[in-house]
Design a protein around this motif. Structure first.
Motif, PDB file in Angstrom:
ATOM      1  N   MET A 202      -2.184  17.479   9.177  1.00 57.13           N
ATOM      2  CA  MET A 202      -2.220  16.821   7.868  1.00 57.13           C
ATOM      3  C   MET A 202      -1.253  17.491   6.898  1.00 57.13           C
ATOM      4  SD  MET A 202      -6.215  15.761   7.178  1.00 57.13           S
ATOM      5  CE  MET A 202      -6.758  17.439   7.012  1.00 57.13           C
ATOM      6  N   THR A 203      -1.208  18.806   6.928  1.00 58.20           N
ATOM      7  CA  THR A 203      -0.325  19.543   6.018  1.00 58.20           C
ATOM      8  C   THR A 203       1.133  19.289   6.360  1.00 58.20           C
ATOM      9  OG1 THR A 203      -2.053  21.227   5.811  1.00 58.20           O
ATOM     10  CG2 THR A 203       0.139  21.805   5.013  1.00 58.20           C
ATOM     11  N   ILE A 204       1.464  19.294   7.633  1.00 57.74           N
ATOM     12  CA  ILE A 204       2.842  19.019   8.061  1.00 57.74           C
ATOM     13  C   ILE A 204       3.230  17.593   7.695  1.00 57.74           C
ATOM     14  CG2 ILE A 204       4.322  18.740  10.084  1.00 57.74           C
ATOM     15  CD1 ILE A 204       2.875  21.238  11.248  1.00 57.74           C
ATOM     16  N   ALA A 205       2.309  16.636   7.832  1.00 61.63           N
ATOM     17  CA  ALA A 205       2.597  15.252   7.448  1.00 61.63           C
ATOM     18  C   ALA A 205       2.894  15.154   5.949  1.00 61.63           C
ATOM     19  CB  ALA A 205       1.430  14.340   7.828  1.00 61.63           C
TER      20      ALA A 205
ATOM     21  N   LEU B   2       3.313  24.525   0.824  1.00 66.93           N
ATOM     22  CA  LEU B   2       2.685  23.919   1.997  1.00 66.93           C
ATOM     23  C   LEU B   2       3.098  24.660   3.261  1.00 66.93           C
ATOM     24  CD1 LEU B   2       2.996  20.106   1.162  1.00 66.93           C
ATOM     25  CD2 LEU B   2       0.906  21.489   1.189  1.00 66.93           C
ATOM     26  N   GLY B   3       4.329  25.141   3.284  1.00 62.23           N
ATOM     27  CA  GLY B   3       4.785  25.954   4.410  1.00 62.23           C
ATOM     28  C   GLY B   3       3.981  27.237   4.529  1.00 62.23           C
ATOM     29  N   TYR B   4       3.676  27.864   3.392  1.00 63.45           N
ATOM     30  CA  TYR B   4       2.820  29.061   3.417  1.00 63.45           C
ATOM     31  C   TYR B   4       1.445  28.719   3.985  1.00 63.45           C
ATOM     32  CZ  TYR B   4       6.186  31.028   0.039  1.00 63.45           C
ATOM     33  OH  TYR B   4       7.312  31.469  -0.601  1.00 63.45           O
ATOM     34  N   SER B   5       0.947  27.558   3.594  1.00 61.06           N
ATOM     35  CA  SER B   5      -0.362  27.115   4.066  1.00 61.06           C
ATOM     36  C   SER B   5      -0.354  26.914   5.584  1.00 61.06           C
ATOM     37  CB  SER B   5      -0.762  25.826   3.352  1.00 61.06           C
ATOM     38  OG  SER B   5      -2.048  25.423   3.714  1.00 61.06           O
TER      39      SER B   5
ATOM     40  N   LYS C 145     -10.352  21.941  14.173  1.00 58.34           N
ATOM     41  CA  LYS C 145     -10.222  21.806  12.717  1.00 58.34           C
ATOM     42  C   LYS C 145      -8.879  22.346  12.234  1.00 58.34           C
ATOM     43  CE  LYS C 145     -15.131  21.743  11.772  1.00 58.34           C
ATOM     44  NZ  LYS C 145     -16.309  22.434  11.266  1.00 58.34           N
ATOM     45  N   CYS C 146      -8.457  23.473  12.786  1.00 63.59           N
ATOM     46  CA  CYS C 146      -7.146  24.035  12.418  1.00 63.59           C
ATOM     47  C   CYS C 146      -6.026  23.082  12.815  1.00 63.59           C
ATOM     48  CB  CYS C 146      -6.931  25.389  13.094  1.00 63.59           C
ATOM     49  SG  CYS C 146      -7.820  26.758  12.358  1.00 63.59           S
ATOM     50  N   PHE C 147      -6.121  22.512  14.008  1.00 68.54           N
ATOM     51  CA  PHE C 147      -5.102  21.594  14.506  1.00 68.54           C
ATOM     52  C   PHE C 147      -4.974  20.380  13.587  1.00 68.54           C
ATOM     53  CE2 PHE C 147      -3.607  18.170  17.306  1.00 68.54           C
ATOM     54  CZ  PHE C 147      -2.461  18.757  17.828  1.00 68.54           C
ATOM     55  N   LYS C 148      -6.120  19.809  13.208  1.00 71.76           N
ATOM     56  CA  LYS C 148      -6.104  18.647  12.311  1.00 71.76           C
ATOM     57  C   LYS C 148      -5.555  19.014  10.936  1.00 71.76           C
ATOM     58  CE  LYS C 148      -9.946  16.344  14.589  1.00 71.76           C
ATOM     59  NZ  LYS C 148     -11.372  15.992  14.530  1.00 71.76           N
ATOM     60  N   LEU C 149      -5.985  20.152  10.427  1.00 71.30           N
ATOM     61  CA  LEU C 149      -5.524  20.604   9.118  1.00 71.30           C
ATOM     62  C   LEU C 149      -4.016  20.863   9.136  1.00 71.30           C
ATOM     63  CD1 LEU C 149      -6.405  21.344   6.257  1.00 71.30           C
ATOM     64  CD2 LEU C 149      -7.026  23.606   7.107  1.00 71.30           C
ATOM     65  N   MET C 150      -3.529  21.461  10.207  1.00 68.73           N
ATOM     66  CA  MET C 150      -2.103  21.719  10.312  1.00 68.73           C
ATOM     67  C   MET C 150      -1.317  20.408  10.364  1.00 68.73           C
ATOM     68  SD  MET C 150       0.057  24.042  13.012  1.00 68.73           S
ATOM     69  CE  MET C 150      -0.618  25.565  12.394  1.00 68.73           C
TER      70      MET C 150
END
Length: 104
Positions: free
Chosen positions: A94-97, A53-56, A87-92
């Motif tokens: 969600m991934t960090i969460a 997930l960190g790579y993502s 979209k990138c901000f939201k995706l980031m």
């Protein structure tokens, strides 16, 4: 995965001289977001999944930087940039969460 497909359509509009540089980098980064999540999720420990997930997240950061470069080079309009940035901000986020939930 939808984000990667949207990026694939976007780079088709870039100048041909960007084919092996910015276009390639943007496409590889956008594909890497989903691919790392998928790879880390299958038969991995939470720690290993967290690493992928960190790579993502790092791939999302690359995407944002590439979008700034594309905007400065006038390959994308401000409206499209803002949409993709959002979209990138939201995706980031969600991934960090998800990463934070795996640590518990």
């Amino acid at each position: 995965m939808d984000f990667g497909e949207e990026i694939n359509q976007l780079i088709a509009t870039f100048p041909k001289q960007e084919m092996y540089s910015l276009s390639s980098q943007i496409l590889r980064a956008s594909d890497s977001i989903a691919l790392n999540i998928s790879e880390g999720a299958i038969e991995q420990s939470n720690a290993e999944f967290n690493r992928f997930l960190g790579y993502s997240v790092r791939s999302i950061a690359v995407e944002v930087t590439c979008k700034y470069k594309a905007k400065r080079r006038e390959y994308i309009k401000a409206e499209k940039f803002n949409d993709l940035y959002s979209k990138c901000f939201k995706l980031m986020n969600m991934t960090i969460a998800l990463k934070s939930k795996l640590k518990k």
